[in-house]
Design an enzyme around this catalytic site. Structure first.
Site, PDB file in Angstrom:
ATOM      1  N   ASP A  41      55.547  43.865  54.768  1.00 37.75           N
ATOM      2  CA  ASP A  41      54.223  44.984  55.320  1.00 37.75           C
ATOM      3  C   ASP A  41      53.930  45.752  55.262  1.00 37.75           C
ATOM      4  O   ASP A  41      54.736  47.058  54.940  1.00 37.75           O
ATOM      5  CB  ASP A  41      54.224  44.014  56.624  1.00 37.75           C
ATOM      6  CG  ASP A  41      53.040  43.872  56.701  1.00 37.75           C
ATOM      7  OD1 ASP A  41      52.629  42.468  56.476  1.00 37.75           O
ATOM      8  OD2 ASP A  41      51.533  44.804  57.075  1.00 37.75           O
ATOM      9  N   ASP A  80      51.048  35.460  51.352  1.00 45.21           N
ATOM     10  CA  ASP A  80      50.674  35.050  52.228  1.00 45.21           C
ATOM     11  C   ASP A  80      49.943  36.636  52.438  1.00 45.21           C
ATOM     12  O   ASP A  80      49.644  37.229  53.554  1.00 45.21           O
ATOM     13  CB  ASP A  80      50.746  35.068  54.152  1.00 45.21           C
ATOM     14  CG  ASP A  80      50.294  34.492  54.929  1.00 45.21           C
ATOM     15  OD1 ASP A  80      49.256  33.919  54.172  1.00 45.21           O
ATOM     16  OD2 ASP A  80      50.287  34.511  56.160  1.00 45.21           O
ATOM     17  N   CYS A 133      44.412  32.122  54.002  1.00 43.74           N
ATOM     18  CA  CYS A 133      43.087  31.805  55.840  1.00 43.74           C
ATOM     19  C   CYS A 133      41.737  31.142  55.741  1.00 43.74           C
ATOM     20  O   CYS A 133      40.992  31.661  56.435  1.00 43.74           O
ATOM     21  CB  CYS A 133      43.794  31.691  57.090  1.00 43.74           C
ATOM     22  SG  CYS A 133      44.111  33.381  57.284  1.00 43.74           S
ATOM     23  N   ARG A 185      52.147  46.131  62.808  1.00 45.71           N
ATOM     24  CA  ARG A 185      51.446  44.854  62.646  1.00 45.71           C
ATOM     25  C   ARG A 185      53.295  44.850  62.330  1.00 45.71           C
ATOM     26  O   ARG A 185      53.968  44.111  63.309  1.00 45.71           O
ATOM     27  CB  ARG A 185      51.791  44.635  61.114  1.00 45.71           C
ATOM     28  CG  ARG A 185      49.401  44.095  61.698  1.00 45.71           C
ATOM     29  CD  ARG A 185      49.126  44.217  60.563  1.00 45.71           C
ATOM     30  NE  ARG A 185      48.848  42.942  59.842  1.00 45.71           N
ATOM     31  CZ  ARG A 185      48.036  41.559  60.571  1.00 45.71           C
ATOM     32  NH1 ARG A 185      47.584  41.767  61.500  1.00 45.71           N
ATOM     33  NH2 ARG A 185      49.000  40.433  59.966  1.00 45.71           N
TER      34      ARG A 185
HETATM   35  N1  SAM Z   1      52.450  35.567  57.203  1.00 41.91           N
HETATM   36  C1  SAM Z   1      51.879  36.262  57.989  1.00 41.91           C
HETATM   37  C2  SAM Z   1      52.462  35.682  59.806  1.00 41.91           C
HETATM   38  O1  SAM Z   1      52.334  34.276  58.743  1.00 41.91           O
HETATM   39  O2  SAM Z   1      52.928  36.273  60.440  1.00 41.91           O
HETATM   40  C3  SAM Z   1      50.339  37.050  58.341  1.00 41.91           C
HETATM   41  C4  SAM Z   1      49.851  38.285  56.715  1.00 41.91           C
HETATM   42  S1  SAM Z   1      48.701  38.340  56.505  1.00 41.91           S
HETATM   43  C5  SAM Z   1      47.906  37.228  56.307  1.00 41.91           C
HETATM   44  C6  SAM Z   1      48.259  39.794  55.930  1.00 41.91           C
HETATM   45  C7  SAM Z   1      49.206  40.679  55.872  1.00 41.91           C
HETATM   46  O3  SAM Z   1      49.806  41.624  54.908  1.00 41.91           O
HETATM   47  C8  SAM Z   1      48.867  41.400  56.689  1.00 41.91           C
HETATM   48  O4  SAM Z   1      49.792  41.957  57.649  1.00 41.91           O
HETATM   49  C9  SAM Z   1      49.025  43.519  55.736  1.00 41.91           C
HETATM   50  O5  SAM Z   1      48.931  44.488  56.534  1.00 41.91           O
HETATM   51  C10 SAM Z   1      49.657  42.831  54.854  1.00 41.91           C
HETATM   52  N2  SAM Z   1      49.652  43.787  53.673  1.00 41.91           N
HETATM   53  C11 SAM Z   1      47.988  43.960  53.123  1.00 41.91           C
HETATM   54  N3  SAM Z   1      48.500  44.732  52.053  1.00 41.91           N
HETATM   55  C12 SAM Z   1      49.794  44.559  51.634  1.00 41.91           C
HETATM   56  C13 SAM Z   1      50.618  45.050  50.354  1.00 41.91           C
HETATM   57  N4  SAM Z   1      49.914  45.868  49.325  1.00 41.91           N
HETATM   58  N5  SAM Z   1      51.697  44.686  50.637  1.00 41.91           N
HETATM   59  C14 SAM Z   1      52.641  44.208  51.696  1.00 41.91           C
HETATM   60  N6  SAM Z   1      52.011  44.350  53.140  1.00 41.91           N
HETATM   61  C15 SAM Z   1      50.406  44.389  52.731  1.00 41.91           C
END
Ligand code: SAM
Length: 303
Positions: free
Chosen positions: A133, A180, A233, A138
């Site tokens: 992440d 996700d 989502c 987070r």
């Molecule tokens: N899968 C998680 C769960 O079920 O608890 C929820 C994920 S949330 C929808 C999307 C996540 O992607 C966020 O925590 C965000 O910080 C992360 N994110 C955004 N861009 C990213 C990247 N380029 N590489 C890794 N993580 C990323």
């Protein structure tokens, strides 16, 4: 236009964490704690409960459904990591990916880790779960959640998934990817009153979709990949069917796996192999899931 979804009351869903307990033990505990167990649901109507009644879900046997206002934040089962408070629809990706114990997999955008802990439970903590992440805060929350859930097979990294090298030796046995990525969140019932001007909404969707497609293409580059699950989502086709369609066009070695025939809501035509979820048809938040698999020229058999 402002479309307030007032009065939508979703059940309170809890996923039983099989790293710590069993569905049977969790149900027994809840019964002793004053809840009334109504058995397994058999229709959508059965997911509407009153007061202290609860049911086992009809699609996902590790998911229990309670009446909407049930608060578990101070409950023993929650604090001890025996149950995870997770919407039913968001339990689909790990359930459908179904990585066998011992496998190596990547959770590409993992925090706060509800799906990671679900994957670890399915793998019985055996194998290797690389979780990335971009957001350090987070990721810290995620470490706490995984500790409480008894997850031990994870390797967390505060890293941009798009910069993870698929050819690095440590990922040579990765056969499964759960993706996700960040999305508009338009499926979340509580967020559905975006009053931004339409052109701003469209620009944001376009930028999210291009990020999502880059993540998807990147996820397919791991050399031994068999299956990748993509979820959002969001209720917007720009982030769902359109992203998957573009990806399949760019990656002819992959195809969609038809998912859960008994699930009542499908991806928009022609992507009916995929699943959608909504308050009206599945009594969950709005959600989308696609499962892509690599097809071999010979055999074409599903594992
Ligand atoms: N899968 C998680 C769960 O079920 O608890 C929820 C994920 S949330 C929808 C999307 C996540 O992607 C966020 O925590 C965000 O910080 C992360 N994110 C955004 N861009 C990213 C990247 N380029 N590489 C890794 N993580 C990323």
């Amino acid at each position: 236009s402002v479309q307030r979804v007032v009065g939508v009351q979703l059940p309170r869903y809890a996923r039983v964490n099989t790293l710590k307990t069993t569905v049977e033990d969790a149900v027994d505990y809840l019964k002793r704690d004053g809840f009334s167990y109504m058995g397994q649901a058999s229709s959508l109507e059965d997911l509407t409960m009153k007061k202290k009644d609860f049911v086992q879900d009809m699609h996902l046997p590790e998911v229990l459904a309670f009446s909407p206002k049930t608060d578990f934040h101070d409950h023993f089962l929650y604090k001890a990591g025996h149950i995870i408070l997770q919407d039913k629809a968001s339990c689909l990706p790990a359930f459908l990916l179904n990585p066998p114990p011992g496998s190596h997999l990547i959770d590409a955008c993992a925090a706060p880790g509800n799906k990671t802990s679900h994957l670890a439970a399915i793998m019985k903590n055996k194998g290797r779960l690389f979780a990335f992440d971009l957001d350090a805060k987070r990721l810290a929350t995620m470490a706490t959640l995984l500790l409480r859930a008894g997850v031990t097979c994870q390797q967390l990294a505060n890293q941009d998934f798009l910069k993870v090298d698929p050819d690095s030796p440590q990922f040579k046995d990765v056969e499964y990817v759960l993706l996700d990525p960040s999305c508009s969140g338009s499926g979340m019932v509580c967020l559905r009153d975006d009053a931004s001007p339409a052109d701003q909404v469209q620009a944001r969707l376009a930028s999210l979709a291009s990020f999502q497609l880059r993540c998807l293409n990147h996820g397919l580059r791991f050399p031994r990949l068999k299956r990748l699950v993509y979820s959002t989502c969001s209720i917007h086709s720009q982030e769902n069917e359109d992203v998957v369609t573009a990806c399949l066009q760019q990656n002819p070695g992959f195809r969609l796996v038809p998912l859960l025939a008994q699930w009542p809501e499908r991806g928009l035509e022609p992507l009916t192999q995929c699943l959608r979820a909504s308050t009206t048809k599945t009594r969950t938040h709005g959600f989308f899931v696609a499962l892509l698999e690599k097809h071999s020229e010979a055999g074409n058999k599903r594992p």
